[in-house]
Design a protein around this motif. Sequence first.
Motif, PDB file in Angstrom:
ATOM      1  N   UNK A 197      47.927  25.289  40.315  1.00 28.26           N
ATOM      2  CA  UNK A 197      46.807  24.365  40.052  1.00 28.26           C
ATOM      3  C   UNK A 197      46.371  24.790  38.586  1.00 28.26           C
ATOM      4  N   UNK A 198      45.484  23.803  38.307  1.00 22.47           N
ATOM      5  CA  UNK A 198      44.937  23.847  36.914  1.00 22.47           C
ATOM      6  C   UNK A 198      44.270  25.035  36.690  1.00 22.47           C
ATOM      7  N   UNK A 199      44.367  25.879  35.757  1.00 23.93           N
ATOM      8  CA  UNK A 199      43.383  27.190  35.485  1.00 23.93           C
ATOM      9  C   UNK A 199      44.036  28.196  36.207  1.00 23.93           C
ATOM     10  N   UNK A 200      45.063  28.157  37.077  1.00 24.74           N
ATOM     11  CA  UNK A 200      45.764  29.175  37.996  1.00 24.74           C
ATOM     12  C   UNK A 200      46.760  29.735  37.272  1.00 24.74           C
ATOM     13  N   UNK A 230      43.948  32.775  42.201  1.00 24.34           N
ATOM     14  CA  UNK A 230      43.040  31.865  43.198  1.00 24.34           C
ATOM     15  C   UNK A 230      43.767  32.308  44.522  1.00 24.34           C
ATOM     16  N   UNK A 231      45.021  32.562  44.674  1.00 26.93           N
ATOM     17  CA  UNK A 231      45.301  32.606  46.210  1.00 26.93           C
ATOM     18  C   UNK A 231      46.743  33.416  46.135  1.00 26.93           C
ATOM     19  N   UNK A 232      47.142  33.745  47.599  1.00 24.76           N
ATOM     20  CA  UNK A 232      48.209  34.121  47.785  1.00 24.76           C
ATOM     21  C   UNK A 232      49.365  33.301  48.497  1.00 24.76           C
ATOM     22  N   UNK A 233      50.436  33.214  48.344  1.00 20.12           N
ATOM     23  CA  UNK A 233      51.422  32.306  48.794  1.00 20.12           C
ATOM     24  C   UNK A 233      52.628  33.014  49.277  1.00 20.12           C
ATOM     25  N   UNK A 234      53.402  32.365  50.263  1.00 20.30           N
ATOM     26  CA  UNK A 234      54.815  32.994  50.546  1.00 20.30           C
ATOM     27  C   UNK A 234      55.577  31.486  50.525  1.00 20.30           C
ATOM     28  N   UNK A 235      56.658  31.581  49.910  1.00 24.09           N
ATOM     29  CA  UNK A 235      57.454  30.393  49.836  1.00 24.09           C
ATOM     30  C   UNK A 235      58.805  30.923  50.359  1.00 24.09           C
TER      31      UNK A 235
END
Length: 104
Positions: free
Chosen positions: A6-9, A32-37
Amino acid sequence: MSFKPQEGEKVLLREDCAEDRLKSGVLILTNKRILFQKTEGRMATFSKKEGEVILDIPLQAISAFRAEGFLVKKFVVVAVDQTYKFGVFSNSKWEKEMRQAKGL
């Protein structure tokens, strides 16, 4: 759906790994977050195809996290009454980066 910041991420860490229930994928920690793809491997060409983002948790929703294990290293994340165990190369590095990202 491929991961797009995202913007600023900013991406802090990114690693191929496996989660106990979600199986193979890429774990991504941002500011900002944690993701799993999910990923799908192809043995014939030794390549991986990026799949959809199946886990997207804002850092403020994470109630606990820790490095676990000695031989089989796991980075454990607890969020919204769910526990996720990611098999990463350096669980202490993930714990340190998460601590900094959350401002602890």
